[in-house]
Design an enzyme around this catalytic site. Structure first.
Site, PDB file in Angstrom:
ATOM      1  N   SER B  42      -7.664  86.160  80.066  1.00  0.00           N
ATOM      2  CA  SER B  42      -7.429  85.450  78.803  1.00  0.00           C
ATOM      3  C   SER B  42      -7.076  86.425  77.686  1.00  0.00           C
ATOM      4  CB  SER B  42      -8.675  84.651  78.395  1.00  0.00           C
ATOM      5  OG  SER B  42      -9.004  83.715  79.384  1.00  0.00           O
ATOM      6  N   GLU B 367     -17.143  65.478  59.903  1.00  0.00           N
ATOM      7  CA  GLU B 367     -18.334  66.287  59.620  1.00  0.00           C
ATOM      8  C   GLU B 367     -18.231  67.669  60.246  1.00  0.00           C
ATOM      9  OE1 GLU B 367     -18.331  63.248  60.919  1.00  0.00           O
ATOM     10  OE2 GLU B 367     -19.161  61.976  59.342  1.00  0.00           O
TER      11      GLU B 367
END
Lengths: 625, 625
Positions: B42, B367
């Protein structure tokens, strides 16, 4: 295409729908005004949408809400409950009196936001952005498992599209090609404290919906013919549909329609009376909508106990492996399904996926949607097991909270608990999960220490009610139990001692092993330590604690791979307090912010390793002898 | 446009960048192979992106990470830490030895996932989908508050775009027109356990990004010239940019490049040696990238105590109102900012918004993004207060957990706590929040009972470190204290009694009032009850508990508007256990699933009302006398 969808509405039918819509508006006003609270304006904007839906598209036997051929109706905008309950009156499910006299009152099932206290309500809503993700789960069950022509209709608010969970849901709806799912978005352009972010920018809504793999149909949400056409097309679609309905908040009431400042406010009695009159007064129209197609009853699940995996005592097996093994075995029951948040090779749910690919749902990295889908799947009678790292279940905490209010029966597995995971560091460590999961209403919390007990608990989770949480460990630790031992939920195990021991060491999961090793070391110093494996964190084995406190003069050491607040130690303290048992409890827990390292280094650093237990035990004995 | 952006790379420069990219790859392989864990593949996919970014676009003074003219670099895909640390070596921030010998080791600051233990890391990442939302907060501060030419660069993984929080972030980036924000998505098409949902469907990514209000630039993520052009354009853009880079996971290593099954796996030493050789061996290139523009130091915040609101003793004032009043007053400090999740008229943060509109950020109903933005704002030195219903802060629990690992200093306010809210029903009631928030590492948890104490606590929250949570109540209850009383965090108040009382009643928030009323009633029966207002739930006033236990023969009744697990009662039990104080603690908490009703009806139903306290106290006395 069915006849309904093809046929254009006759003028007379449009008139009837308008009458029904007026009744829904009148009733939404009446019940909220009488209650003195509630959301009439958010109900009024969607009344036309619902009038058409229940009259011509929703196939539902109101006398038999358990009929598995029924469509599903979910109010993702749960605050529009006056409209939902007005619908229930219109279809004859509840009386006008119940609606008007009991809405939002103590003891009424017509709560401020819908809950399954009502048999026609699949899931509780009221935390925005959750109804649609749950609808995805129901649609998955209907289309991919039941293969029945049931359709899921979800009424969404426009404000709630700001929640990322809505986009997780549409993404999964597109990915799984859910042609049985229709979201109807009531774009009334007002949120609670003012304009929504996109107001009436229907084109942006459309582009977002389409980019996320769903079909968008933009309509005037007060045009009954357009609504009918859109819903008809949605039912016949080859993929998920989002009907974007431009509406007016407070539609139908002068001075309130399309005005800000009216969110969540009941209309004052005098103004309400005028509004009802202007809308044509109180009606008692009874709607008979389409009936569900007859479907065969669900096959009875194979309830024979699964052939659980067997392990060699002493072999090092991670409990996460046992979870995967047991779940695969449990797959012999056709109602067991599994979901994962793109980490199935870590949680080991891939072992289920390999054996039962048709009943495994990859949710990719969207934990909110994963839990919501589990809730949806159980609506249609499945027994879902959803797994990810314990740390990442925190992403879905609001969904778990709401699942409890939905009376949902779901099993959750959080792997990679605590500092035991080692080098990956604190972002990957579940260290708040016991506290968070214990606080969920009616939850069961399990934390096995070995593979045998883990498998046995997984086998029981399938029949638990409510939210059941299993915490598993990354690393391999010795198998402690014989394969034929039993591990009732609410029980515990005596791992060592049991007579008049000097002290009891209480652990669960990895710390049970540390307690055992510490007891061995303490025995060398002449200290006899009882060791208890408290694998059932909630409910807790109070009896065992009572015995331990009595036999040791109340000397207990509780060790947990979790932060010190609300976890295993607190659970023990709560149980002892409730039993009024005097005890001296020493709690060892992770008090600092962990870093990377080996499991042993990190447990030692955190003060929950073997030497810390030995030291704390000596100090407790010195203090209390 | 600046010179850099206009000028096309010379061939020689491309060669230098390729050399740097090779070094980054080599170092990512070396450190993870040596550690025996980590995510080299990655890292390899994004090495070219980072080589260009740090050489030509990231304006950063590595010797002065606190320089407020510095750009920000966030690895939202925190698992690519080998690449980030290889960057830190390349710019001379750390040595090659530290990189290779300490990565992921115990005691090292080079943790498995980045944390602010490193001075160049703004926030901890590793829970996917969070770096970009935090980046939005940093960009808000840079563009809307500081008005400085700092740019925020966020490296995202493709897998994490499945998180709804990524779309909340892009939506807000578009809404606030954040031209100083660039997300670089490393589309290597592999997640942890296989292909991502969209694989290399760059066009769908592009349509999603554009629909959410951001500019998309699609490139080959291994074409250095294309990368340079894209990053240059991003810096000059008039709105937020998402660079969608098509890459190969494991790029540069034969047999691994673009292969599944390599996520999160270090390369074995022998293969790693070959790979390093094939990449041209170990290099010690030192990069000098662009410097930040000189900027003035931040103005010192006005630290004069705010003119707090004053209340009349006995007047009924909701603590949520006091929150809004005190926050508005606190706005006299220019570093105080506020955010809300579209319920500011309920939480009363609208009172701040009215007075200080430039420092209030409406996050609409997202939120997660709200908390992430708060974290980002504090990265640039602001003191954010973020509010919504206590129940809905649970939506952001993973973000709060990560904020603690980020060592973020943020204030959170959850209103509408407990069954006290009344008719809205359980979906709107915060009943798990004390447990959840107490379990956050290093948190402070406050729950005032009246307006005076609430305002005093808000004034202190601004200077607290870590996550500070304030729980407020919906309804108005009498002001209990004089305006000049002090309420230190970690303290408590004696509301009644104090001599040799028969029992101590302990409450916080609304239950403090219930305890007072119960004490009054008990006094009529000759039972003297001490009443304690435990407004600071964490840290707790142990001294006060010690005194109460000693003076009452250990008879304590703890009453909380919260589920029985992990809340106020558990906090008291934990404190008593840690002090080794014997006591008989009776815990009254919300044990059933609440419904709608009036506050009094619901508190009575839950067994936390006045009569329940009286009954429980009598029983405790009968049991222990």
């Amino acid at each position: 295409m069915t006849m309904e969808a093809e046929r254009v509405l006759r003028e007379e039918e449009v008139g009837q729908l308008a009458e029904l819509a007026a009744q829904l508006r009148v009733d939404a006003i009446r019940c909220s005004t009488k209650a003195g609270s509630g959301h009439p304006t958010s109900s009024l904007s969607a009344a036309d949408l619902l009038a058409v839906l229940i009259s011509r598209h929703l196939r539902y036997d109101w006398a038999d809400p358990g009929n598995r051929g029924n469509d599903h109706l979910i109010f993702s905008k749960g605050h529009a409950s006056p409209l939902l309950y007005a619908v229930f009156k219109a279809v004859g499910a509840i009386t006008d009196q119940e609606l008007v006299d009991t809405y939002r009152r103590f003891g009424s099932r017509l709560e401020g936001h819908p809950t399954p206290a009502l048999p026609w309500v699949d899931v509780a809503t009221g935390s925005l952005g959750q109804g649609l993700p749950v609808g995805v789960g129901i649609a998955l069950a209907g289309q991919h498992l039941d293969r029945l022509p049931v359709h899921v209709w979800v009424l969404c608010g426009d404000s709630e599209t700001a929640e990322g969970s809505i986009w997780e849901a549409l993404d999964k709806a597109g990915h799984y090609g859910l042609r049985n799912l229709t979201a109807i978005v009531d774009v009334n352009r007002f949120g609670q404290r003012g304009e929504t972010e996109l107001e009436w920018d229907l084109d942006t809504y459309r582009r977002r919906v389409e980019a996320f793999g769903c079909r968008a149909i933009v309509i005037d949400g007060h045009d009954l013919v357009a609504i009918d056409d859109a819903l008809g097309r949605a039912r016949q679609a080859t993929g998920p549909t989002v009907v974007l309905a431009r509406t007016l908040k407070g539609k139908g009431v002068a001075d309130i329609e399309d005005q800000p400042g009216w969110h969540g406010k009941p209309i004052k009695p005098e103004q309400a009376e005028q509004a009802v009159e202007a809308l044509g007064g109180v009606r008692q129209i009874r709607v008979t909508g389409p009936r569900p197609e007859p479907v065969a009853p669900a096959p009875a699940p194979d309830r024979r106990p699964p052939e659980l995996p067997r392990y060699d005592k002493g072999a090092k097996v991670a409990t996460r492996n046992a979870y995967g093994d047991a779940l695969r075995a449990l797959g012999s029951r056709a109602d067991v399904v599994a979901l994962d948040g793109e980490v199935s090779d870590s949680t080991r749910s891939d072992r289920f996926a390999e054996a039962h690919p048709d009943r495994f749902f990859e949710m990719f990295i969207s934990e909110q949607q994963m839990v919501a889908a589990a809730v949806g799947l159980q609506v249609r009678g499945y027994r879902p097991f959803a797994s990810t790292f314990a740390a990442f279940l925190s992403r879905a905490y609001d969904f778990i909270r709401m699942a409890a209010i939905s009376r949902a029966d779901i099993a959750l597995c959080g792997s990679h608990a605590g500092v035991e995971i080692g080098a990956d560091g604190p972002s990957q460590m579940g260290l708040e999960d016991l506290a968070a999961m214990r606080a969920i209403h009616g939850s069961t919390v399990l934390y096995p220490s070995d593979a045998v007990s883990c498998a046995a608990l997984v086998a029981q989770m399938v029949d638990c009610t409510g939210i059941t949480y299993l915490r598993t460990t990354r690393g391999g630790h010795p198998v402690l139990y014989d394969n034929d031992e039993t591990f009732p939920i609410g029980g515990s195990k005596l791992l060592r001692g049991g007579g008049h021991d000097h002290v009891a060491l209480i652990g669960a999961g990895v710390t049970a092993h540390n307690c055992l090793a510490a007891a061995e070391q303490l025995a060398g110093e002449g200290i006899e330590a009882r060791v208890i494996d408290l694998y059932s964190v909630k409910p807790l084995d109070s009896e065992r604690l009572l015995d331990a406190a009595r036999d040791t003069g109340g000397r207990l050491v509780v060790v947990e791979d979790h932060y010190p607040e609300g976890g295993l130690g607190s659970a023990v303290l709560e149980a002892l307090a409730d039993l009024a048992v005097p005890a001296q409890v020493c709690r060892l827990a992770v008090r600092g912010l962990p870093t990377s390292g080996t499991p042993t280094e990190l447990m030692d650093q955190a003060g929950i390793g073997v030497s810390a237990i030995v030291t704390a035990t000596r100090a407790l004995l010195a203090r209390t002898s």
